[in-house]
Each structure stands twice: as structure tokens, then as C-alpha cells.
Scaffold this motif. Structure first.
Motif, PDB file in Angstrom:
ATOM      1  N   VAL A   1       0.684  -1.352  -0.003  1.00 32.77           N
ATOM      2  CA  VAL A   1      -0.007  -0.109   0.060  1.00 32.77           C
ATOM      3  C   VAL A   1       0.952   1.565   0.168  1.00 32.77           C
ATOM      4  O   VAL A   1       0.437   2.244  -0.478  1.00 32.77           O
TER       5      VAL A   1
ATOM      6  N   ASN B   1       2.886   1.946  -5.608  1.00 32.49           N
ATOM      7  CA  ASN B   1       1.796   1.744  -6.322  1.00 32.49           C
ATOM      8  C   ASN B   1       2.223   0.541  -7.179  1.00 32.49           C
ATOM      9  O   ASN B   1       2.953   0.422  -7.920  1.00 32.49           O
TER      10      ASN B   1
ATOM     11  N   TYR C   1      -4.616   2.256   0.592  1.00 35.99           N
ATOM     12  CA  TYR C   1      -3.605   2.613  -0.366  1.00 35.99           C
ATOM     13  C   TYR C   1      -3.316   3.947  -0.079  1.00 35.99           C
ATOM     14  O   TYR C   1      -4.046   4.971   0.037  1.00 35.99           O
TER      15      TYR C   1
ATOM     16  N   TYR D   1      -1.422   5.503  -2.434  1.00 35.86           N
ATOM     17  CA  TYR D   1      -1.221   6.141  -3.660  1.00 35.86           C
ATOM     18  C   TYR D   1      -0.187   7.241  -3.932  1.00 35.86           C
ATOM     19  O   TYR D   1      -0.522   8.408  -4.202  1.00 35.86           O
TER      20      TYR D   1
END
Ligand code: SF4
Ligand code: FES
Ligand code: NI
Lengths: 487, 239
Positions: free
Chosen positions: B91, B94, B124, B126
Motif C-alpha cells: 500500500v 503503487n 492504499y 497512492y
């Protein structure tokens, strides 16, 4: 042509019927009908209610990743996206002509996809409606119902699909989301044992596909009023054809016939698609409306897919399918076959062609050995056009000097058919809805019309999975009057 | 000098100066690891090699083997801890395995399979990490970096170039290129540097190779990473 009854006058005073989403098509769509006080259809639309721009995920990625990445566009036709992308990127790596072995392997993969997709669509998704009737008991209208009533047909459907999937596995490495094709060629040969196993089955697949064509013909002949009249309308046809006019689903030039069957454009290079086609945005749908530039959005829309391809080509280069094509053309008595349900007939002719072609390819020793990848002068742009199971599929990329994708434009098959599907539901709504009460069977007529195109709304919207069906009737003031739902 | 310790109840011999992980590996016993590399000193950052000795957690890649100790490694508790560490690594970056060209050749993915990681479990992050494709032969996809610093160490200590460095702390940690522009093209990095060929995941990639080796025919497609690693260490795993 085209936009009649797309937007009704005084629509705020009409009541609304919504089929949401359309079941047994892939992805998420919604049909809404506006009825007036007399129950007449005043407006009919197929909406696409979700859209995630896949293009932005592609832009900025290394180009060699793209043929694998685009398979995530759609769980239904990943192989078509895979191949359209590599065909576009062949131009970027300077290999518009890949080595013969790679070319044949890709063809094999593609026709495997055609076969499995057509079998899935006909036997699993459509045969229940056609065999049992559009208003038959909904619980029975599925492949399980077909298996109970017609065990042989269901079994052949399952095995045809499985054969197509095996062809894909043997060429792409996996049944779904394989990586067989790379820009400039392929990364694997066909294994000898895969060829032997597939070749042993190929003859039977040709036979069963032939029987499937026979089945659709019998259905047509048993009820010509329904099959020729249901959702029939005039439109142009677009598809690739080979240089000599033959059907070719892997490569060729673009041919366009008008509503009377006359050729308007022929052998247009795939790299030049932009000169031919433009797309219109309408505020009520996320799916665009492509049209021929020269004819404009009102007159220039068209149908793609089996119905277009079988009539667009001059001949089919395998004997059994060619004999069936002639019979199909004769059915139109000099005019193009325009009926929506004729998609199924044309689709089965293509399945037969795919089976014959696969049988022939499997005998070719070049699949087992020979160079796999070609390379030439690097370019910054490429277009790949392929006839996917559902119709013409266009991938267009620009790649910068650092090897990253700087532009990505996709026009998927289902999008080409957008106007045609809207026109079909209007035709069906006109004929079957006026003044009648809402029933599940009636609403299924609308779905049958949409389903005949085998739309991949998953592709067109990038929303995965099927949703349960809900149907809602709203009064003019927006209040919910009636609701029908099924899983 | 040499001795012997117990690993999950079985004796493992060791030479003086060996770590627990090295001794286990020499004996054909696998302890999972990510940031450790046989040609470099222990880094101790990923903690995947964690074992328990006398109730205490130790990084086996760094902890010396000691006579008579009882080491726990392949236990439900430690497997769960390692799985959680892997989930955090997934997480924090990416990682999109389905279209990653390193698939089947990536140690992070292989460890996730090894530890039966079925979901990401955590939210996540990101992190925004743009790709650097400026170099003619190599592309850097920072999205997948796990900060093992193998490239940093290889470039500095073997290639003698010092092309990479880690910068920032915690969730802001990221890999940078040592050039004023920050672009790989503006360094003397070359495709045959060790640093260009050591990344255990899919960050430092040779351009235009992509999927030339079919998925399904890659090292971790055929065998789990524990077996591949032990074979590389000169010993086949016990069946
Ligand atoms: S780029 Fe690769 S080798 Fe370098 S720190 Fe990141 S994961 Fe480790
Ligand atoms: S391998 Fe020991 S901490 Fe990473
Ligand atoms: Ni699709």
C-alpha cells in the motif's frame, strides 16, 4: 435518420420507464423510456452511466507495457485489446510487417477469441431468449434452462467456448490476460502438444459451428415476421476487408457501405481512420457517437460487428462459411439484411468461419518455429484496427522519444454501435410498448434488441461485472409508480 | 570456531561470523528476506527476515548466530507478521502486478505469494511518483520502490558512481537520482552497471524488453521464491 425520438418535446410532463441496468450484457447500462398519458413512447435512450477514462492510465506509461495493460479495459474481450494495441505499436517499433510465424500465431489467437466470444454470446446469453421466447418465464431464460430443454445445444455451446479459450491459452499463455503478443511480434511459439490437442478437436468444432448456423436459420424461418421485423432499421455498415474484398477479422482496409449497400469508402488505411471517423458527444450519455465525417452525425452513423462484416465483404475465404454467407445475402432479396436479430445469424456464420480458419491454421508448421519478433526504424505514432468479436476496434497511440505514451485514443466496438443500439430500442419500443402494460416480458424485448449487438458496456464504460436488473416506472412528477427487479 | 543452533526445532550448524540467515541458508533452510543480498552487508530495513529468539524479535539477516540458541521462524505468528509487513509495502507504493513487466521475476510479488497474501488489507497511499524515462536504455518506475537501497549500495560500492540516494523520511521517503536535474539521463549510469541489474522489484527496468519473456516462464512462476533462493544459495530445499 437517427435522432427521432431521442429527446421528446415537453419531456418534463412525461412518465419515465427505466431499465437499469441491462442484464446479460457486460457492464452497466440503463434504458429509460418516457411515456405520455396514453402510454405511447415519446423518448427512448440507452444511457451509459459510468465512465472511467482508461486513456489517462495509459498516458505516461512505457509503450511495451500497453498491450498488457489494456487487457484490463475489459474482462470480456481482453484479447482484442491486446492485439489492437500491439498492432498499433508494431508501427512504433518499425515492424508494420511482423515475421510470418508471429503473424499466424496472432491470427490464431484472434480467431480463438472470435470463436469463444461468439459461442458465449449465442449459447449462454442469447439462445435462452431465442429458444424459449422473449416473454417466457425469466427463471428459465438462462444456460441452465437451455441445458434442461436442449442438452446437446448447451453442451456444444460450452465446448465450443472452451475450445476457443484453449486456443487463446496456447497462444497467449493464459486463458485471460495473457501476454503472447509484443510490439513487433510474439514472445512464444505454439507448443507441439498444444497443436496436436487442438487439431484433434478442430473438425468437431467446425461441425458444431455449422450446426449452430443451421439452428439460427431454422429459428428465422419458423417466425419470419418476428426475425425480419424485430428492431429492423436502415443504416450504413463499417468493417475491415482484405485487399481482395475478402472477410478478414485481423487486418485490412476500412470499407463503408451506405444504407442501400453501396460502397462509399473502400480500403481506407487503418492509419488514416481519423480522416474517416469523428465522434460526437451528447450530454445525456458518457458513450460517444461516432459517425463518418463526410456524411455528418445525422446521416453518417453506422453499424459494426457481424451483421456489418458478413455483408460488407465480397466473400468469406473458407468454403462452409462462404456458402452460408451466400444464403444470408439471398435472404435480403437484393437489399441489405437490416433486422436486429439477423446479428445472431451473421455471428454464427463468423463462428463457423473462425472454426474453419483455426482448423486450417493448425496444420501450418510455421506456428511451431521461426523468428518471432521484427524491428525497424522507430516511429512516434501508430494505429491498430482489428475486427473484434463485437466490431471494429481502434487503438491509437503516440509515443515520445523517451518511449512513454503521450497520447492514447480508443474507439471500442460498442461505441461504434451506440446510435444503432439507440435506434433499435426506439424501433422495438414503438412496436411493442404503445398502450400496453408494463411486464417483464415486454421489457425483455428491449433488452433482446440491445443484446443482439453483443454490447460490451464493460469496454465502453470500463465498469466491470454485471449488475442486477431493476425496472422503474416514474410518473410525470417523478414519483415512483411501479418497480420490477431481478438478479 | 563453529557451533550449532536450533531453527524451528532442527539443528543448524554455523561458522563464526555468520548471521542466523546466512547459516540457515547454507544449511538449506529458508528464512524470507527482501533487502538482504548475499554480496552486501545486511541492511535491516524490510524486517521480513524477522525471527524470535528467547521471546525477542530479531532481524536474522543482521543477528549473529550464537551457540545453542533456539530460533523460531516458520510459525503462524511470524508468518502473520511478515504478511502484514508485505501488505504495508504494497500500500505504500503503487504496485499493479497485472501489467508490471517484472511480474514473475519480482521478489515482492513472490513473497506475497509465499505468504499467501490475499488482499492489501490496509488503505492504499497512492503516493505520486512519476516515471523517469530520460535515459536511453533504462526506465525508472519509482512507483514500485521498496527502499532496500540495493541500487544505492551497488552504484556507490561496486560501480563507483553514486547514482542513487534515498531522501525524506517515513511516508515521504523516496528514491532520488543524484543529478542536479534529478534525471537519470544526466548521470553516467549505464545499462551494464550492477545497479541497473539488482533491483528486486520493478523500478529499474531495461527499456523495450517488457514482455519478451512470456509470463509463466519466469523464475517465480515455476517455483516459489523459497525454492528459487535456496537453489541460488547452492542447496535445494528439503522436500
Ligand atoms: S529502486 Fe529497487 S533496488 Fe533501488 S531502493 Fe528501490 S527497490 Fe531497492
Ligand atoms: S532481509 Fe533482514 S531486514 Fe530485510
Ligand atoms: Ni469488452
Amino acid at each position: 435518420m437517427g435522432t427521432a425520438r431521442e429527446t421528446a418535446d415537453g419531456r418534463e410532463h412525461l412518465s419515465r420507464v427505466v431499465i437499469d441496468p441491462v442484464s446479460r450484457v457486460e457492464g452497466h447500462g440503463k434504458v429509460s423510456l418516457l411515456l405520455d398519458g396514453q402510454g405511447r413512447v415519446r423518448e427512448a435512450r440507452l444511457h451509459i452511466v459510468e465512465f472511467r477514462g482508461f486513456e489517462v492510465f495509459i498516458q505516461g506509461r512505457p509503450y511495451w507495457e500497453v498491450p498488457v495493460m489494456v487487457q484490463r479495459l475489459c474482462g470480456i474481450c481482453p484479447v482484442s485489446h491486446h492485439l489492437a494495441a500491439v498492432k498499433a505499436l508494431d508501427h512504433v517499433v518499425g515492424a508494420a510487417h511482423v515475421p510470418p510465424t508471429a503473424h499466424k500465431l496472432r491470427r490464431l489467437m484472434h480467431y480463438g477469441q472470435i470463436l469463444q466470444s461468439h459461442a458465449l454470446h449465442f449459447f449462454h446469453l442469447s439462445s435462452p431468449d431465442l429458444l424459449f421466447g422473449f416473454e417466457s418465464e425469466p427463471g428459465r431464460r438462462n444456460i441452465v434452462g437451455v441445458a434442461a430443454a436442449h442438452p446437446d445445444i448447451a453442451r456444444q455451446g460450452v465446448l465450443l467456448r472452451k475450445f476457443g479459450q484453449e486456443v487463446i491459452r496456447a497462444t497467449a499463455g493464459k486463458r485471460i490476460h495473457g501476454t503472447g503478443a509484443v510490439p513487433g511480434g510474439m514472445n512464444r511459439h505454439l507448443a507441439g502438444e498444444d497443436r496436436a490437442a487442438l487439431a484433434a478437436e478442430a473438425e468437431r468444432m467446425v461441425q458444431w459451428s455449422h450446426e449452430a448456423v443451421g439452428l439460427v436459420k431454422r429459428l428465422h424461418r419458423a417466425d419470419p415476421a418476428l426475425y425480419d421485423g424485430f428492431g429492423a432499421f436502415e443504416s450504413g455498415f463499417l468493417s475491415l476487408v482484405r485487399g481482395d474484398g475478402a472477410m478478414d477479422l485481423y487486418e485490412g482496409g476500412l470499407r463503408f457501405r451506405d444504407a442501400d449497400g453501396a460502397i462509399v469508402f473502400d480500403h481506407v488505411r487503418d492509419q488514416d481512420y481519423r480522416h474517416l471517423i469523428s465522434e460526437e458527444v451528447r450530454p445525456w450519455s458518457y458513450m460517444k457517437f461516432p459517425y463518418l465525417r463526410r456524411l455528418g452525425p445525422q446521416a453518417g452513423w453506422y453499424r459494426v460487428g457481424p451483421l456489418a462484416r458478413v455483408q460488407n465483404c465480397d466473400f468469406i475465404p473458407t468454403p462452409l462459411a462462404e456458402a452460408e454467407r451466400r444464403e444470408f445475402i439471398d435472404h435480403g432479396r437484393g437489399a441489405p439484411v437490416r433486422a436486429t436479430l439477423a446479428y445472431h445469424w451473421a455471428r454464427m456464420i463468423e463462428m463457423l468461419h473462425a472454426a474453419e480458419l483455426i482448423r486450417g491454421l493448425l496444420a501450418d508448421p510455421e506456428l511451431l518455429a521461426g523468428p518471432l519478433v521484427a524491428e525497424g526504424p522507430r516511429a512516434n505514432e501508430g494505429v491498430g484496427v482489428i475486427e473484434a468479436p463485437r466490431g471494429t476496434l481502434i487503438h491509437h497511440y503516440q509515443v515520445d522519444d523517451d518511449d512513454l505514451v503521450s497520447l492514447c485514443n480508443l474507439i471500442v466496438s460498442t461505441t461504434h454501435n451506440n446510435q444503432a443500439m439507440n435506434t433499435a430500442i426506439r424501433a422495438v419500443a414503438d412496436r411493442y410498448f404503445d398502450g400496453r402494460a408494463l411486464t417483464e416480458g415486454l421489457l425483455n424485448h428491449i433488452e433482446v434488441a440491445i443484446r443482439a449487438f453483443d454490447p460490451c458496456l464493460s469496454c465502453a464504460t470500463h465498469a466491470l461485472g454485471q449488475m442486477p436488473l431493476a425496472l422503474e416506472l416514474h410518473a410525470a412528477d417523478g414519483s415512483l409508480v411501479d418497480r420490477l427487479a431481478r438478479d | 570456531m563453529s557451533g550449532q543452533f536450533q531453527l524451528d526445532g532442527q539443528a543448524v550448524p554455523f561458522e563464526d561470523g555468520q548471521t542466523i540467515l546466512q547459516a540457515a541458508r547454507a544449511a538449506g533452510r529458508y528464512i524470507p528476506h527482501l533487502c538482504w543480498h548475499p554480496d552486501f552487508p545486511p541492511h535491516g530495513s524490510c524486517k521480513l527476515c524477522v525471527v524470535k529468539v528467547g521471546g525477542r524479535h530479531l532481524s536474522s539477516c543482521a543477528a549473529p548466530a550464537v551457540e545453542g540458541i533456539e530460533v523460531e521462524s516458520d510459525t503462524a505468528e511470524l508468518r502473520a507478521e511478515r504478511r502484514a509487513l508485505l501488505q504495508m509495502l504494497f500500500v505504500e507504493g503503487n504496485h499493479f502486478c497485472p501489467s508490471c513487466e517484472k511480474s514473475g521475476h519480482c521478489q515482492l510479488q513472490a513473497q506475497a505469494y509465499e505468504h499467501e497474501m490475499m488482499s492489501a488489507r490496509f488503505a492504499y497511499f497512492y503516493p505520486p511518483r512519476p516515471v523517469d524515462a530520460s535515459h536511453p536504455d533504462i526506465v525508472l518506475d519509482f512507483n514500485r520502490c521498496i527502499f532496500c537501497e540495493l541500487c544505492v549500495r551497488a552504484s556507490r560500492e561496486v560501480d563507483g558512481k553514486n547514482v542513487f540516494a534515498l531522501s525524506g523520511r517515513g511516508i515521504h521517503k523516496h528514491l532520488v537520482v543524484n543529478a542536479e536535474s534529478g534525471r537519470l539521463a544526466d548521470t553516467d549510469f549505464a545499462a551494464d552497471d550492477l545497479a541497473a541489474n539488482i533491483c528486486p522489484v520493478g523500478v529499474i527496468l531495461h527499456k523495450r524488453q517488457g514482455f519478451r519473456v512470456p509470463i509463466g516462464e519466469r523464475p517465480y512462476d515455476a517455483r516459489p521464491i523459497s525454492r528459487v533462493e535456496l537453489a541460488a544459495g547452492g542447496r535445494e530445499a528439503d522436500e
